[in-house]
Design an enzyme around this catalytic site. Structure first.
Site, PDB file in Angstrom:
ATOM      1  N   ASP A 320       0.862  -1.176   0.000  1.00  0.00           N
ATOM      2  CA  ASP A 320       0.000   0.000   0.000  1.00  0.00           C
ATOM      3  C   ASP A 320       0.901   1.229   0.000  1.00  0.00           C
ATOM      4  O   ASP A 320       2.066   1.152   0.408  1.00  0.00           O
ATOM      5  CB  ASP A 320      -0.895  -0.003   1.239  1.00  0.00           C
ATOM      6  CG  ASP A 320      -2.102   0.912   1.131  1.00  0.00           C
ATOM      7  OD1 ASP A 320      -2.191   1.673   0.139  1.00  0.00           O
ATOM      8  OD2 ASP A 320      -2.956   0.880   2.036  1.00  0.00           O
ATOM      9  N   TRP A 470      -4.970   4.098   0.770  1.00  0.00           N
ATOM     10  CA  TRP A 470      -6.012   3.104   0.481  1.00  0.00           C
ATOM     11  C   TRP A 470      -5.821   2.502  -0.907  1.00  0.00           C
ATOM     12  O   TRP A 470      -6.767   2.330  -1.673  1.00  0.00           O
ATOM     13  CB  TRP A 470      -7.414   3.711   0.649  1.00  0.00           C
ATOM     14  CG  TRP A 470      -7.595   4.407   1.953  1.00  0.00           C
ATOM     15  CD1 TRP A 470      -7.367   3.889   3.203  1.00  0.00           C
ATOM     16  CD2 TRP A 470      -8.009   5.755   2.168  1.00  0.00           C
ATOM     17  NE1 TRP A 470      -7.621   4.834   4.166  1.00  0.00           N
ATOM     18  CE2 TRP A 470      -8.019   5.994   3.568  1.00  0.00           C
ATOM     19  CE3 TRP A 470      -8.378   6.789   1.314  1.00  0.00           C
ATOM     20  CZ2 TRP A 470      -8.381   7.204   4.118  1.00  0.00           C
ATOM     21  CZ3 TRP A 470      -8.740   8.004   1.866  1.00  0.00           C
ATOM     22  CH2 TRP A 470      -8.740   8.206   3.243  1.00  0.00           C
ATOM     23  N   HIS A 471      -4.561   2.160  -1.202  1.00  0.00           N
ATOM     24  CA  HIS A 471      -4.213   1.526  -2.480  1.00  0.00           C
ATOM     25  C   HIS A 471      -3.750   0.088  -2.235  1.00  0.00           C
ATOM     26  O   HIS A 471      -2.714  -0.336  -2.738  1.00  0.00           O
ATOM     27  CB  HIS A 471      -3.107   2.315  -3.183  1.00  0.00           C
ATOM     28  CG  HIS A 471      -3.515   3.682  -3.607  1.00  0.00           C
ATOM     29  ND1 HIS A 471      -2.601   4.665  -3.932  1.00  0.00           N
ATOM     30  CD2 HIS A 471      -4.741   4.251  -3.762  1.00  0.00           C
ATOM     31  CE1 HIS A 471      -3.241   5.772  -4.265  1.00  0.00           C
ATOM     32  NE2 HIS A 471      -4.548   5.540  -4.170  1.00  0.00           N
ATOM     33  N   GLN A 472      -4.504  -0.677  -1.476  1.00  0.00           N
ATOM     34  CA  GLN A 472      -4.080  -2.042  -1.157  1.00  0.00           C
ATOM     35  C   GLN A 472      -3.994  -2.889  -2.428  1.00  0.00           C
ATOM     36  O   GLN A 472      -4.857  -2.818  -3.302  1.00  0.00           O
ATOM     37  CB  GLN A 472      -5.055  -2.662  -0.167  1.00  0.00           C
ATOM     38  CG  GLN A 472      -5.085  -1.918   1.167  1.00  0.00           C
ATOM     39  CD  GLN A 472      -5.923  -2.635   2.178  1.00  0.00           C
ATOM     40  OE1 GLN A 472      -5.521  -3.662   2.723  1.00  0.00           O
ATOM     41  NE2 GLN A 472      -7.117  -2.120   2.441  1.00  0.00           N
TER      42      GLN A 472
END
Length: 546
Positions: A320, A470-472
């Site tokens: 992330d 919030w870029h998992q």
């Protein structure tokens, strides 16, 4: 299309989908699980073929809300029913803090609740995908062809890199706010190259600064679902179900034959004649795989799940973009443009790198710091998110139980690698230098966070203020080693008729926001599925692999 025609088309599509829901079939040609930035693309491209039946399943609700539609309202989605609201396990490197990990839940997925920044990834990202997969079609030159198919770019023509006439409207703000213009100006004075666009030449070298590109059209946010699926909702061969939680993949031997889905409080089984595609995101996709018997044997055995296919990499390699909020107080209240993010910057902490390792996204409002940071938020101000574009720390996902209702345990492991800590120091200092530049003097009253600190105090700031973009991603990676989950065609190793198309297949997180790369993943998946089943190819066909 004028307002009346748009409303009429929407009413027709809604009526058709209501009818299709009432007459839900037991079998479809393709089942796509998840209506986010990849799944929406896969479902739409397959449904363009009238002879193909497609079922698109989404656990969340519809996209009819002002918070989805109006750019400035996107933060109101966080913590709402449109957010899965995941939370990381306590992280030792962050002093035991639990990171909030928002993820879109509903039609459009993350693209319905995000900032709408269109960031296409760096040339080195895509060439790394090609190297890891052994397939040049994942490389940068090929991906440029996909972007030419995808985009309806409103800026200066660039026939090699940009597309027009595609489903994805992309534009820069016509009149960026003073803070956005000041950021780009300050970066230029510091020797960072300034570009007209962040998605052209800028992403082929060390990076630079530019006015952001956004998915906003005539003042309205444009989710990927809206761009791809919404125009097809009137079709009889496309069924879109909301409130449909996929609980497991139904297997016959080593072949996926459909899914089990919780719909209106009842478990149902729906079959796929051709293929099932998981596009549930980097948390739910590995959860469903493991609870279907596909994953690490030790993890499955702990919860009494019979192993159908042992794949050690399921749930591993979690990545992330981590960020640290640097905030300034305005002299007076300033307007917020677009979704609040109108300028962006990518740069290197070390000139020997081949791509940027620092990501900076500017927000035109003050973002509250985590309570552990002990920083008071100014009434009027702006925040520069100093971020790690290529983190070296790796996390993992674990099951807490065998059932769909058992929460997934996410261990982000953030800042566990010393290299990430060193890059974080460099990122924050760069952002402080930019934010305190003379270009901001007419706007800014003072720096609020982090302020001048010695190294120990700055380390405390990093540990206590870290949040994520919030870029998992990367939890079911594409590749050829023992930790890979899918091959170059996104087929799950050892399982027939099952593919994954979402951010979980990334071998390594891309530089920048992940929505645009997820659209490419969806387009690539649709092409490969189409070739496998003799379907006509979407878009420009040969241009996509030129």
């Amino acid at each position: 299309m004028d307002t009346h025609r748009t409303r009429a088309a929407h009413d027709i599509g809604a009526a058709n989908q209501n009818a299709l829901r009432r007459t839900l079939r037991a079998e479809y040609d393709f089942i796509v699980c998840g209506a986010g930035s990849s799944g929406s693309v896969v479902a739409a491209r397959l449904a363009e073929q009238p002879e193909v039946s497609v079922l698109l399943l989404e656990a969340g609700g519809d996209d009819r809300a002002e918070t989805v539609d109006i750019p400035a309202m996107w933060p109101l989605n966080l913590g709402s029913a449109r957010d899965w609201g995941f939370s990381g396990q306590p992280s030792p490197a962050l002093g035991g803090r639990r990171l909030p990990l928002s993820m879109g839940k509903g039609l459009g997925g993350g693209s319905s609740i995000n900032v709408m920044v269109w960031a296409r990834g760096h040339r080195e990202d895509w060439d790394h995908f090609a190297s890891e997969s052994g397939d040049l079609a994942w490389g940068y030159q090929s991906v440029l062809g996909y972007y030419r198919r995808i985009e309806d770019w409103q800026g200066a023509p660039d026939g090699r890199r940009r597309g027009t006439g595609g489903p994805v409207h992309v534009e820069q703000p016509a009149a960026p706010q003073p803070a956005a213009r000041a950021m780009v100006e300050a970066a230029g004075h510091m020797g960072i190259p300034v570009f007209d666009s962040p998605n052209g030449r800028m992403m082929e070298g060390p990076g630079g600064a530019a006015i952001a590109e956004l998915r906003i059209r005539e003042g309205r946010r444009q989710s990927v679902f809206h761009s791809y699926v919404h125009p097809l909702l009137h079709r009889p061969n496309l069924t879109v179900l909301t409130g449909a939680l996929v609980t497991r993949v139904v297997m016959e031997g080593a072949s996926a034959v459909g899914v089990e889905v919780l719909l209106d409080g009842t478990l149902r089984e729906v079959r796929a004649r051709c293929e099932t595609i998981l596009s549930l995101g980097a948390v739910q996709t590995p959860k469903v795989l493991m609870q279907s018997g596909i994953g690490p044997e030790d993890e499955l055995g702990r919860h009494g799940i019979r192993t159908i296919q042992a794949l050690a990499g399921v749930g591993r390699n979690h990545q992330d973009h981590l960020a640290f909020g640097c905030t300034w107080a305005y002299r007076k209240a300033e307007e917020v443009g677009g979704g609040g993010c109108e300028a962006t910057l990518y740069w290197q902490s070390d000139s020997r790198l081949r791509k940027p390792d620092i990501l900076q996204c500017q927000l035109e409002f003050p973002v509250p710091a985590p309570v552990e940071a002990g920083i008071e938020t100014p009434e009027h101000g702006w925040t520069m998110f100093a971020g790690l574009a290529q983190p070296k720390s790796r996390g993992r996902l674990r099951l807490s139980g065998p059932n769909a209702g058992d929460p997934i345990l996410i261990e982000p492991n953030s800042l566990s690698e010393p290299e990430d800590v060193a890059t974080a120091f460099a990122a924050v200092e760069m952002c402080r230098e930019i934010g305190n530049h003379q270009a901001f003097a007419p706007l800014v009253r003072q720096e609020v966070a982090p302020g001048s600190r010695d190294r120990r105090e700055m380390a405390d700031f990093l540990r206590n203020s870290a949040v994520t973009y919030w870029h998992q991603s990367c939890t079911a990676k594409m590749g050829r080693d023992e930790m890979s989950v899918v091959d170059h065609e996104l087929r799950v190793y050892g399982i027939e008729r099952l593919r994954i198309a979402d951010a979980s297949i990334m071998p390594r997180i891309t530089v920048g926001n992940t929505m645009a790369p997820c659209v490419v993943i969806g387009e690539r998946a649709a092409d490969m599925i189409g070739r496998r089943h003799g379907l006509a190819q979407a878009g420009t066909g040969a241009d996509a692999v030129s």
